[in-house]
Write a protein that holds these residues in place. Structure first.
Motif, PDB file in Angstrom:
ATOM      1  N   PRO A  87      55.289  41.875  38.077  1.00 23.55           N
ATOM      2  CA  PRO A  87      54.146  41.142  38.830  1.00 23.55           C
ATOM      3  C   PRO A  87      53.019  42.287  39.439  1.00 23.55           C
ATOM      4  O   PRO A  87      51.863  42.327  39.445  1.00 23.55           O
ATOM      5  N   THR A  88      53.753  43.574  39.837  1.00 21.88           N
ATOM      6  CA  THR A  88      52.904  44.769  39.923  1.00 21.88           C
ATOM      7  C   THR A  88      52.171  45.229  38.727  1.00 21.88           C
ATOM      8  O   THR A  88      50.887  45.653  38.976  1.00 21.88           O
ATOM      9  N   GLY A  89      52.615  45.252  37.633  1.00 21.23           N
ATOM     10  CA  GLY A  89      51.971  45.765  36.404  1.00 21.23           C
ATOM     11  C   GLY A  89      50.670  44.684  35.966  1.00 21.23           C
ATOM     12  O   GLY A  89      49.729  45.245  35.258  1.00 21.23           O
ATOM     13  N   GLN A  90      50.917  43.572  36.408  1.00 26.38           N
ATOM     14  CA  GLN A  90      49.838  42.497  36.122  1.00 26.38           C
ATOM     15  C   GLN A  90      48.394  43.412  36.744  1.00 26.38           C
ATOM     16  O   GLN A  90      47.302  42.790  36.260  1.00 26.38           O
ATOM     17  N   SER A  91      48.559  43.882  37.934  1.00 25.18           N
ATOM     18  CA  SER A  91      47.230  44.576  38.580  1.00 25.18           C
ATOM     19  C   SER A  91      46.553  45.564  37.822  1.00 25.18           C
ATOM     20  O   SER A  91      45.496  45.822  38.157  1.00 25.18           O
ATOM     21  N   LEU A  92      47.267  46.064  36.585  1.00 21.55           N
ATOM     22  CA  LEU A  92      46.580  47.055  35.829  1.00 21.55           C
ATOM     23  C   LEU A  92      45.895  46.603  34.719  1.00 21.55           C
ATOM     24  O   LEU A  92      45.273  47.220  34.157  1.00 21.55           O
ATOM     25  N   ARG A  93      46.148  45.206  34.592  1.00 20.96           N
ATOM     26  CA  ARG A  93      45.235  44.518  33.680  1.00 20.96           C
ATOM     27  C   ARG A  93      43.814  44.868  33.915  1.00 20.96           C
ATOM     28  O   ARG A  93      43.464  44.574  35.014  1.00 20.96           O
ATOM     29  N   ASP A  95      41.404  42.496  33.226  1.00 22.34           N
ATOM     30  CA  ASP A  95      40.926  41.004  33.109  1.00 22.34           C
ATOM     31  C   ASP A  95      41.277  40.324  34.320  1.00 22.34           C
ATOM     32  O   ASP A  95      41.388  38.913  34.185  1.00 22.34           O
ATOM     33  N   VAL A  96      41.903  40.716  35.237  1.00 24.85           N
ATOM     34  CA  VAL A  96      42.496  39.941  36.407  1.00 24.85           C
ATOM     35  C   VAL A  96      41.531  40.447  37.696  1.00 24.85           C
ATOM     36  O   VAL A  96      40.893  41.362  37.958  1.00 24.85           O
ATOM     37  N   PRO A  97      41.526  39.344  38.583  1.00 28.35           N
ATOM     38  CA  PRO A  97      40.908  39.597  39.799  1.00 28.35           C
ATOM     39  C   PRO A  97      41.583  40.693  40.758  1.00 28.35           C
ATOM     40  O   PRO A  97      42.757  40.946  40.680  1.00 28.35           O
ATOM     41  N   PHE A 152      33.549  56.805  38.606  1.00 33.49           N
ATOM     42  CA  PHE A 152      33.650  57.045  39.928  1.00 33.49           C
ATOM     43  C   PHE A 152      33.041  55.755  40.729  1.00 33.49           C
ATOM     44  O   PHE A 152      33.846  55.305  41.383  1.00 33.49           O
ATOM     45  N   HIS A 153      31.915  55.490  40.491  1.00 29.21           N
ATOM     46  CA  HIS A 153      31.381  54.309  41.260  1.00 29.21           C
ATOM     47  C   HIS A 153      31.862  53.036  40.831  1.00 29.21           C
ATOM     48  O   HIS A 153      32.115  52.156  41.582  1.00 29.21           O
ATOM     49  N   THR A 154      32.342  52.695  39.543  1.00 27.95           N
ATOM     50  CA  THR A 154      33.072  51.493  39.262  1.00 27.95           C
ATOM     51  C   THR A 154      34.546  51.495  39.872  1.00 27.95           C
ATOM     52  O   THR A 154      35.135  50.699  40.453  1.00 27.95           O
ATOM     53  N   GLY A 155      35.283  52.762  39.951  1.00 26.73           N
ATOM     54  CA  GLY A 155      36.352  52.974  40.678  1.00 26.73           C
ATOM     55  C   GLY A 155      36.363  52.675  41.866  1.00 26.73           C
ATOM     56  O   GLY A 155      37.131  51.834  42.685  1.00 26.73           O
ATOM     57  N   MET A 156      35.304  53.362  42.560  1.00 27.29           N
ATOM     58  CA  MET A 156      35.320  52.982  44.123  1.00 27.29           C
ATOM     59  C   MET A 156      34.824  51.336  44.389  1.00 27.29           C
ATOM     60  O   MET A 156      35.306  51.157  45.474  1.00 27.29           O
ATOM     61  N   ALA A 157      34.135  50.711  43.537  1.00 27.84           N
ATOM     62  CA  ALA A 157      33.901  49.336  43.759  1.00 27.84           C
ATOM     63  C   ALA A 157      35.552  48.873  43.636  1.00 27.84           C
ATOM     64  O   ALA A 157      35.548  47.690  44.509  1.00 27.84           O
ATOM     65  N   ALA A 158      36.111  48.873  42.666  1.00 27.48           N
ATOM     66  CA  ALA A 158      37.444  48.219  42.552  1.00 27.48           C
ATOM     67  C   ALA A 158      38.280  48.737  43.611  1.00 27.48           C
ATOM     68  O   ALA A 158      38.951  47.930  44.235  1.00 27.48           O
ATOM     69  N   PHE A 159      38.274  49.889  44.147  1.00 24.46           N
ATOM     70  CA  PHE A 159      38.963  50.424  45.276  1.00 24.46           C
ATOM     71  C   PHE A 159      38.678  49.558  46.295  1.00 24.46           C
ATOM     72  O   PHE A 159      39.388  49.364  47.408  1.00 24.46           O
ATOM     73  N   SER A 160      37.398  48.958  46.556  1.00 20.26           N
ATOM     74  CA  SER A 160      36.847  48.296  47.885  1.00 20.26           C
ATOM     75  C   SER A 160      37.233  46.873  47.558  1.00 20.26           C
ATOM     76  O   SER A 160      37.224  46.287  48.706  1.00 20.26           O
ATOM     77  N   ASP A 161      37.076  46.412  46.272  1.00 15.88           N
ATOM     78  CA  ASP A 161      37.072  45.059  46.188  1.00 15.88           C
ATOM     79  C   ASP A 161      38.461  44.393  46.932  1.00 15.88           C
ATOM     80  O   ASP A 161      38.204  43.339  47.407  1.00 15.88           O
ATOM     81  N   GLN A 162      39.540  44.991  46.815  1.00 14.36           N
ATOM     82  CA  GLN A 162      40.647  44.736  47.355  1.00 14.36           C
ATOM     83  C   GLN A 162      40.612  44.520  48.932  1.00 14.36           C
ATOM     84  O   GLN A 162      41.632  43.887  49.741  1.00 14.36           O
TER      85      GLN A 162
END
Length: 340
Positions: A87-93, A95-97, A152-162
């Motif tokens: 279940p944790t590894g699913q978040s490394l996909r 194509d998931v929210p 960096f900017h894509t990573g920051m967006a993902a960092f913030s999305d959660q």
């Protein structure tokens, strides 16, 4: 007489040795994220040979990497030797929210990894060692390297999305007026604010190449936002009721932060507010993500994470005071600042 060694001594030594090996894990995590192993396992378990063939890497090495990650619950090694997603590894996909993959790739990028390995040098000379390693500051470097900037900017967006939805829900934004997200990146947080307050309009400010990748073009907030490319050290868009600085001040030293805050204070309408959305380092010895991020910032950036008294001093220097601190249920809090 030889010194007697207790079981506790052995346990402490083993613990510290295991801690010293901790750097191996993010290296393995980055490799799996970069190769897209989680995406390949989305349809079910695969053998290492199958994974190695699809990722074009050495089978034996990949098995050893996945074995390390299985000890941390990202993958699971099955009795037949195949590997499966947890279940944790699913978040490394990818194509998931709320995919963690872009954030993992950002946090383990060489621009952050190498400085983190030079903590002693940082302590000896004081401050960031980024320029020693790369010949220029972090932000100058990403301005000249498109691939690193995108990560960096894509990573920051993902960092913030959660965290964006939770943070936006934790603060009582006004029902009307204008909110300006200063240094707001691709606008994920501003989008959540506007979704919750149909009477609000928004301004997204960041560098031109950053706001070009904005995510505000949705039907539900159509006609209620505008872009304001610019440099927040020079000026910010005038006339907003609320200025948001989300994960911005921790990137900069005190002088830089005071400049940004003063620009926001001068630009806001009478009675306006500035919301500093950053971690507030708690006292005591309990683990907190901000304490680790603070050390990363120390080695790579001019900034730092701050305690409540440090924020109070920073705001006072800009002619502001803390009205309240709102917990959000995430790593960060909302520090509401008003004029003194």
């Amino acid at each position: 007489m030889p010194t007697e060694i207790s079981g506790g001594d052995r346990d402490a030594t083993r613990y510290l040795i295991d801690e010293a090996l901790g750097y191996v894990y993010p290296g393995a995590l980055r490799a799996a994220a970069s190769l897209g192993v989680a995406d390949l396992l989305a349809g079910g378990p695969l053998t290492v040979a199958e994974l190695a063939g699809r990722t074009e890497v050495h089978e034996d090495g990949l098995r050893r990497v996945l074995r390390v990650l299985a000890t941390r619950g990202v993958f699971e090694e099955l009795p037949d030797g195949r590997f499966a997603l947890t279940p944790t590894g699913q978040s490394l996909r990818s194509d998931v929210p709320l995919s963690a993959r872009p954030a993992v790739l950002m946090l383990t990028d060489t621009t952050l990894w190498r400085p983190a390995g030079e903590v002693e040098l940082s302590l000896r000379q004081g401050g960031s060692v980024f320029e020693d390693l790369f010949g220029m500051s972090f932000f100058d470097y990403i301005a000249r390297n498109q691939q690193t900037a995108a990560a960096f900017h894509t990573g920051m967006a993902a960092f913030s999305d959660q965290e964006n939805e939770v943070i936006a829900a934790s603060y009582d934004f006004p029902g009307s007026g204008v909110v300006a997200d200063v240094g707001g990146g691709h606008g994920g947080f501003l989008l959540e604010i506007l979704r919750r307050r149909p009477g609000l309009d928004g301004v997204l400010m960041d560098e031109e190449h950053v706001v070009a990748g904005h995510r505000l073009g949705t039907e539900e907030v159509k006609g209620r936002w505008r872009l304001a490319p610019g440099d927040f050290f020079t000026e910010v868009p005038p006339g907003a009721d609320v200025y948001v600085l989300k994960r911005i001040l921790h990137d900069w030293d005190d002088d830089g932060c005071v400049t940004i805050l003063r620009n926001c204070r001068r630009a806001m309408v009478p009675g306006g507010r500035i919301l500093v959305v950053d971690a507030v380092i708690p006292p005591g010895n309990e683990p907190h993500q901000a304490k680790a991020v603070d050390m990363m910032l120390m080695t790579a950036f001019p900034g730092r994470e701050r305690t409540e008294p440090e924020f109070a001093r920073l705001l006072a220097a800009a002619g502001l005071r803390i009205a309240r601190i709102v917990p959000t249920g995430t790593v960060v809090s909302i520090i509401e600042a008003v004029e003194q």
